[in-house]
Enzyme design. Structure first.
Site, PDB file in Angstrom:
ATOM      1  CG  ASP A   1      17.960  22.273  28.192  1.00 59.99           C
ATOM      2  OD1 ASP A   1      17.663  21.166  27.700  1.00 59.99           O
ATOM      3  OD2 ASP A   1      17.135  23.006  28.767  1.00 59.99           O
TER       4      ASP A   1
ATOM      5  CG  HIS B   1      13.927  21.213  27.258  1.00 64.48           C
ATOM      6  ND1 HIS B   1      15.063  20.546  27.649  1.00 64.48           N
ATOM      7  CD2 HIS B   1      12.942  20.284  27.242  1.00 64.48           C
ATOM      8  CE1 HIS B   1      14.771  19.270  27.859  1.00 64.48           C
ATOM      9  NE2 HIS B   1      13.493  19.085  27.613  1.00 64.48           N
TER      10      HIS B   1
ATOM     11  CB  SER C   1      13.192  16.735  29.620  1.00 62.75           C
ATOM     12  OG  SER C   1      13.276  16.265  28.306  1.00 62.75           O
TER      13      SER C   1
END
Length: 638
Positions: free
Chosen positions: A483, A434, A578
């Site tokens: 992901d 992502h 992230s």
């Protein structure tokens, strides 16, 4: 009078080892025979370090000043080799003997910080200045490109005109030419091998360019990167020129010329086809390469003195066999039909006087490489097992604590940190898919490794560019599944104390119970916060998928996810973390268990963070990182 062989060898990076790490020092003992070199060192520990980096040294003996009346033999360091890995010990009062640390992993270091009081380390004095302390003198030595060691006369030195004098010194072999007991004098070594120099370094490699000036050594290497690493750890090499395997003069092919100059830089350079030049990395701050080279060279034979020939299955096993054998420095694995039996082929284990091949041949049916025993990891896996001990509730990390952590930054009109990632190989970073939502162009990304503070990044800070972004084929934007993404860097990275890969878990690793897990990143310290300057860390417990599913009833928590967090909240990953690592320590080894993916807010009560479970994607990672010669390019202990 003892004959000391100053500067007749240079530090080899790919040296032999004995089986097992032996750190014991033997008091009042001296190894008899086996001498390969001798020098002066201030203590047994420094003598042991020189033995560790010498191409043939397995054992050493040291004579302190108090152990012998002969002034010329005081502080004598004797480096020794043995076919069997041992030598007879004889009693000698005051002598200290021991083993090379080549086999001791994280104890391998050329850094030596000690200050020696009451001794004068002699050498070529090339710079004298007045300073206020011995620490300032050592700092000046560290920041002078030619200084190897120094002596400082204290304020109580018997001659007033010499008080507070700082003498910067060098010698042909990098060690003192003599050491004398002298009151009110303190001596020590440059801290450049500790990656503490403020000089700065040139990391560029210059194609088709030859440097001039004085040659200090000549060796054979398979490429310019091995040449540069040897230059970095040679006591007098400041820059180098490498002649490739297609250089016009056959006798000079693969020759690595180690060079120096009075000024510290080349006085001139000449355009030359099929030459490559560059600089020692010893003056780099926080980015020294490891003193080993792990690459395997297909279609190449390394010549040298034959130690042993054994049948093994695969070139990687051949490298492991060389690494474990007492004196092996490099190897060749042959695929010639006459050298193979069933699934096994001949592994030729070899050595030389200087630790480098005596001959390099191309276009063969062999693959060659070096022993890995001077790799700081101390095992067959290059991934690191060491640390010192979007983060909400986290604390500041320290240098080298999480050497696999990278910062993924985007440069459009301005540059900013966007995601974290984990170094898993020389040319591979693992992160979250992502992170690339809306930013799929590889040219806008810059990858920074080996850093702690984002504020240290300037326009001159080295960074990696992306060669390829590989997003999992089943990943969909705005969904939490699959992901995961791989980044292939345009150029491979050197491993250093501050820049090493994290070990990957075994395939399908679902039964291991991890109790010591950490999340790291520069992300927000609260939900509506800002990117942190210093890399943050937080110790965080794993949560079962069943418990996690109860907290996220509107989402599907799959077996390809792992959750972590405190029931009461307060500590978690957040925006900017992230793609970064969730790492856990088990049986002394750190493994990349998860990739920071998603969560409901940051550090909310009963809302754990959700991470991509790396073990479930090992087949995919292996498939994508597999090289053309079948050698996996990421690091796994399994």
């Amino acid at each position: 009078m003892i004959l000391f062989k100053q500067a007749t060898y240079f530090i080899s990076l790919f040296a032999t080892v004995s089986c097992g790490c032996l750190t014991q020092l033997y008091e009042n003992a001296f190894f008899r025979g086996g001498d390969v070199a001798s020098m002066y060192t201030p203590n047994a520990q420094y003598c042991q370090m020189r033995c560790t980096f010498h191409p043939r040294c397995l054992l050493f003996s040291f004579l302190p000043a108090s152990s012998i009346n002969d002034m010329e033999k005081r502080f004598g360091c004797f480096l020794k080799d043995s076919v069997t890995g041992t030598l007879p010990k004889v009693h000698r009062t005051g002598a200290v003997s021991g083993h090379s640390l080549k086999q001791c992993g994280h104890q391998i270091s050329a850094c030596h910080r000690d200050i020696y009081k009451g001794v004068d380390m002699r050498g070529v004095n090339f710079n004298v200045s007045k300073v206020s302390s011995v620490e300032e003198c050592q700092k000046r030595c560290t920041s002078n490109i030619r200084c190897q060691f120094f002596s400082y006369a204290t304020q109580t030195f018997h001659k007033a005109e010499y008080r507070n004098n700082c003498l910067l010194k060098y010698s042909p072999g990098g060690t003192p030419t003599a050491i004398k007991v002298l009151s009110n004098v303190e001596s020590g070594f440059s801290l450049k091998p500790c990656a503490l120099s403020e000089i700065g370094c040139h990391m560029n490699i210059f194609q088709h360019l030859a440097f001039s000036d004085v040659d200090v050594a000549r060796v054979l290497t398979p490429d310019a990167f091995v040449c540069r690493t040897i230059c970095t750890y040679h006591p007098n090499c400041l820059f180098f020129t490498f002649y490739t395997n297609v250089w016009k003069i056959e006798s000079q092919r693969n020759v690595c010329l180690l060079k120096t100059s009075e000024s510290g830089t080349p006085s001139s350079s000449t355009p030359q086809e099929n030459t490559i030049s560059g600089y020692s990395l010893l003056t780099c701050k926080r980015t020294l390469p490891e003193p080993c080279h792990s690459k395997i060279y297909p279609g190449v034979d390394f010549g040298g003195e034959e130690l042993n020939v054994t049948f093994v299955k695969g070139v990687n096993v051949c490298q492991e066999t060389c690494t474990k054998m007492i004196r092996c420095q490099f190897f060749t694995y042959s695929l010639l039909p006459e050298d193979c039996k069933e699934e096994k082929c001949k592994c030729f284990l070899r050595l030389s006087m200087d630790g480098s091949p005596t001959r390099i041949a191309y276009g063969t049916q062999g693959s060659s490489g070096y022993s890995l025993r001077l790799c700081n990891t101390g095992d067959n896996s290059v991934c690191t097992t060491k640390t010192s001990t979007r983060i909400v509730g986290g604390t500041n990390s320290s240098w080298g604590e999480w050497p696999w952590q990278v910062s993924l930054q985007v440069k459009l009109t301005a540059q900013r940190h966007l995601c974290g990632g984990s170094l898993i190989g020389h040319q591979w970073v693992l992160t979250a898919a992502h992170c690339f939502d809306g930013l799929p162009l590889q040219d806008v990304w810059r990858i920074y490794s080996g850093i702690l503070n984002l504020s240290d990044i300037t326009k001159d800070t080295p960074f990696s560019q992306i060669k390829e972004i590989i997003i999992h084929q089943n990943y969909k934007v705005s969904e939490g599944n699959h992901d995961i993404a791989l980044i292939k860097l345009q150029a491979p990275l050197n491993y250093t104390e501050f820049q090493k890969p994290i070990c990957l878990p075994s395939k399908g690793d679902t039964s291991t119970i991890y109790t010591n897990c950490w999340v790291t990143g520069w992300g927000f310290s609260k939900e509506k916060g800002e990117i942190q300057n210093i890399l943050q860390k937080v110790n965080i417990p794993l949560v079962t998928n069943e418990e996690c599913q109860k907290r996220y009833q509107d989402y599907k928590i799959t077996q390809r996810m792992v959750c972590a967090g405190y029931k009461e909240g307060g500590k978690d990953a957040c925006k900017g973390d992230s793609g970064g690592p969730l790492v856990c320590k088990h049986n002394g080894m750190w493994r990349l268990v998860g990739i920071t993916s998603w969560g409901e807010g940051c550090a909310r009560r009963e809302q754990p963070g959700v991470y991509t479970k790396v073990a479930e994607y090992m087949d995919w990672i292996l498939e994508k990182t597999q090289s053309s010669d079948g050698k996996a390019q990421m690091q796994s202990p399994a």
